[in-house]
Design a protein around this motif. Sequence first.
Motif, short mmCIF file in Angstrom:
data_model
loop_
_atom_site.label_atom_id
_atom_site.label_comp_id
_atom_site.label_asym_id
_atom_site.label_seq_id
_atom_site.Cartn_x
_atom_site.Cartn_y
_atom_site.Cartn_z
N UNK A 8 71.37 34.87 50.64
CA UNK A 8 71.55 35.09 52.08
C UNK A 8 72.25 36.41 52.36
N UNK A 9 73.27 36.68 51.55
CA UNK A 9 74.05 37.92 51.78
C UNK A 9 73.14 39.14 51.64
N UNK A 18 91.26 45.36 50.61
CA UNK A 18 90.49 44.14 50.84
C UNK A 18 90.02 43.55 49.51
N UNK A 58 87.68 40.51 48.04
CA UNK A 58 86.70 39.50 48.44
C UNK A 58 86.39 38.59 47.26
N UNK A 61 83.80 35.91 45.78
CA UNK A 61 82.47 35.32 45.88
C UNK A 61 82.47 34.10 44.95
N UNK A 95 88.94 37.87 51.83
CA UNK A 95 87.79 37.18 52.43
C UNK A 95 87.12 36.38 51.33
N UNK A 117 83.49 34.22 50.26
CA UNK A 117 82.10 33.87 50.57
C UNK A 117 81.55 33.01 49.44
N UNK A 127 75.99 38.10 56.96
CA UNK A 127 76.84 37.01 56.46
C UNK A 127 78.20 37.59 56.10
N UNK A 128 78.18 38.72 55.41
CA UNK A 128 79.44 39.40 55.06
C UNK A 128 80.02 40.01 56.32
N UNK A 157 83.06 47.80 54.64
CA UNK A 157 83.76 46.51 54.63
C UNK A 157 85.20 46.69 55.12
N UNK A 158 85.68 47.93 55.07
CA UNK A 158 87.03 48.19 55.57
C UNK A 158 86.96 49.38 56.53
#
Lengths: 599, 292
Positions: free
Chosen positions: A403-404, A555, A557, A559, A583, A585, B186-187, B211-212
């Motif tokens: 999906x990503x 940041x 993330x 997964x 974040x 996902x 989605x991200x 993303x940032x």
Amino acid sequence: MEFAQNETLEIKKTLENIYKFLWRHKEYVNRLNVFPVPDGDTGLNMTLTIQGALANLPDYSDNSISPGEYLKVFAENMLLNSRGCSGVILSLFWQGIAQVLVDSDFSAGNVLKALEKGYLNAYEGTENPQEGTILTLMFELKEKYGQVMLDEENPVVILINCIPHLREVLKKTPDMLPVLKKAGVVDAGGAGLLILLEGMEKEFSSKQTPDALPISSVLNINKTLRKLLKSRSASLRYSPPGTLVQNLGVDNISNIKLRNIIQNVQFYVNNILHNSKRLLSRDAIIKDLDDMESSWNPDIKQRYCTEFVLKSNKISSQDEMKQLIGGYGDSMIVLNSDDIYKVHIHTNKPDSIFSDVSKYGELVFTKVDDMKKQHRNFISHDTIEYEREQSVFCIVSGDGFKKILENLGADDILNYGKKKPSVNQLVKAMNQLKAKNIIAATDDKDILMALKYAASLSKSNVFIVESKSVISLISMLMAVSNDLDIKNMSFMNRLNDIRYCGISRAIRETTAEDGTIVKKKDFFLMHNGKIILSGKDIKQVVVKSIEKLVEKESLVTLYKGIPAKRHNILPELKKTFQDLEFEEYYGGQYQLYYYLTFE
Amino acid sequence: MNKRILVIASDNIGLGFNQVEFPDIEYLQFPIIIDEQEFRESETYTANWLIEKYTKENIVARTTSIVKGELIEIVEKNKDKYDLIVHVVMGSNMSAATYTIAEDVRKMYEEIIPIINIDTRQVVGGVGVILLRIIDIIKETKDADEIISLSKEIINTTFSFFVIPDLKYLYKGGRIGKAKALMGSVLRIIPLVGLLGDDDEGLILPIGRGRTFKQVNSLLISTINNKLKDYSIDKAKLINIISMNDNPEAFSDLKEKLEVSVPCEKMIIGEPHLVGSVYLGPKSYSLSINLK
């Protein structure tokens, strides 16, 4: 010629209808494509040229420009979007026409001037113009138009009245260009031009266009006939091909050469069986078959159909551009408008050409088609009818990542789940895309080998991205910008933009980079292919990983993979690292508990 | 005789009115509509007020065109005092109605006073940058034809870039253009979109994504430097950066990067206005640049 009140909209609608008509008949044109290289894409190239021009036409629905100016903008867009020899010659033709019609004088006399200018523009722009090609039809169109104009004033009616003559000319193209005769076809580019005129005619009435046998069928029939001729007399009488040939009606076979050969074989067989006479030489018929077969299988000396658009103020003329790269190949066509040069050439060294010309300006667009591959597809029995120019095809494991990547602009995704795909599956998947060019990338370096082999078997031109993880794919697609235009491929240099690591669990005892033992079922951090640290508690391993690997990034993330589906370590991470943003996902990968990325 | 010129602008220029150093200027106000109620910028109704409202309530705001009567009022009031009016109008590509009104008024006064409508093909900070550059021209020449011709070059070489974390405000306002391609990820991504003076279509275009904010700022800087390179320009004329004041870290990062990496004759930190914040939303900021 008169247009309705909202003129540009009317013209656009007409152009779109003609384009749709060509799109429906592109396969017919493709199947005639034997010159200059039988790569089976003439119809597609002509279609894509018009499609690209239509897609890039600005909205002038407020009638802010005149119909003539509108056609000129359309011509400029055709030039910039032209594909292949036929597409480029067609856009040259249209450029010439539009230059004359720019003042919106659509009188019969001015349209004649436009056709003359269009022909001249196309002829002079073609490096080695040949008779029996689209150029011949363009010439005949303007000649016939001039004759019909004596009795008719409406240019549309005149153009329609030229169509029967052009059909006759098209039929004669095999007599002008020997390779067409050997292959038994009429010229593909010329047929395409005729279809465009028929599309225009269809705007006013309803007509049918011919259909053609697939080349694979032509070649298979050729092979069967050869085998039949070399067999014993009994086979001629009793074998299925023998009986079929004796009873076959050939009037509906569109390939002229094949039709003639079958008639000769029928004559030969009937005489042998009924009169025991050899009135025709068997060897001569076999030679005809050989000639025909070889015309569809030439030695392609320059493999890559290469096109580029260069924006340059350092090159002053088309001739200078021709001198610069002329030595690299043949079938060269150079167009230019202001400081924009659009070039088409067949060559074995596309990269060298790009490298040479980029010293003179900015390469705005490049395209390389592997004609050997296209030729193989074209003549094979399971030929693919390409439906689109290209596809970005990602091979990944995990629903979440699927999906990503889709959201980030991947066109097609194969989610292979737990079991890595075989070469066969990859070939099948790529062929199902029906894309002329495929940019293929995978999340696993082990699949890369299979993908490379599959690419050689695929019917499309496949460009492989040497990615090693799904994070590289995210990185690559994140870098795709500017209306998601991927044509210049520069995004392929962005694979390593995102730093990342993976957290996994040992299935057997192993050793980390620093020599410490990683026990079975311990969690460990994998970074750049090396085990950096390990531990019993996954939270601790993740925390230590972040401490070790975060540099200037802000940041992090996560997964999450299937094994970590029920874990929830995010609150603790946020508490531990209050200066960092987190974040999470769902990636859905099978092996790794987590991918961690640092941005 | 020294020709007297009046400039008309609006309150969507991404500049504080005290940042426009020109005495002969009048401003029109763009109305904004929230739940069928009209608002005009005032001490209460500011960009920050709307951004806060966006954050706390699920409201939809939209802009409307300038009010014809208000433009007529300005012209009427000044027609005898000036010899020429230059109206710097928000891009017709973004508000055709506003430009049509400006043209109607120009025709109404054709026999009374000449009005030049400058279609900036820009919004917010981009209009402000063009306004300041046109004022530079007016200080040099009073000739209408020359003003028109020089303005064209300024418009073609003015570019606006918007860092908009949530494109829904642009989308709801029907201004999304081709930037729609950056929606629905989605991200969590931060889109960078642009309105480019040299783009014939004049649509909002996707420039890239990050993303940032730091990533997006770097992308923005490299995009500007590529533009300078494309136009063979060593130093840009004017930059105007505007934030909604709710994302200071990202905005400072952009400012620092600009100071280090983009040669420019003058950089202004503009001010957000109510109307300018409608389509940008929280945490957004913009940069407008004129090259020559």
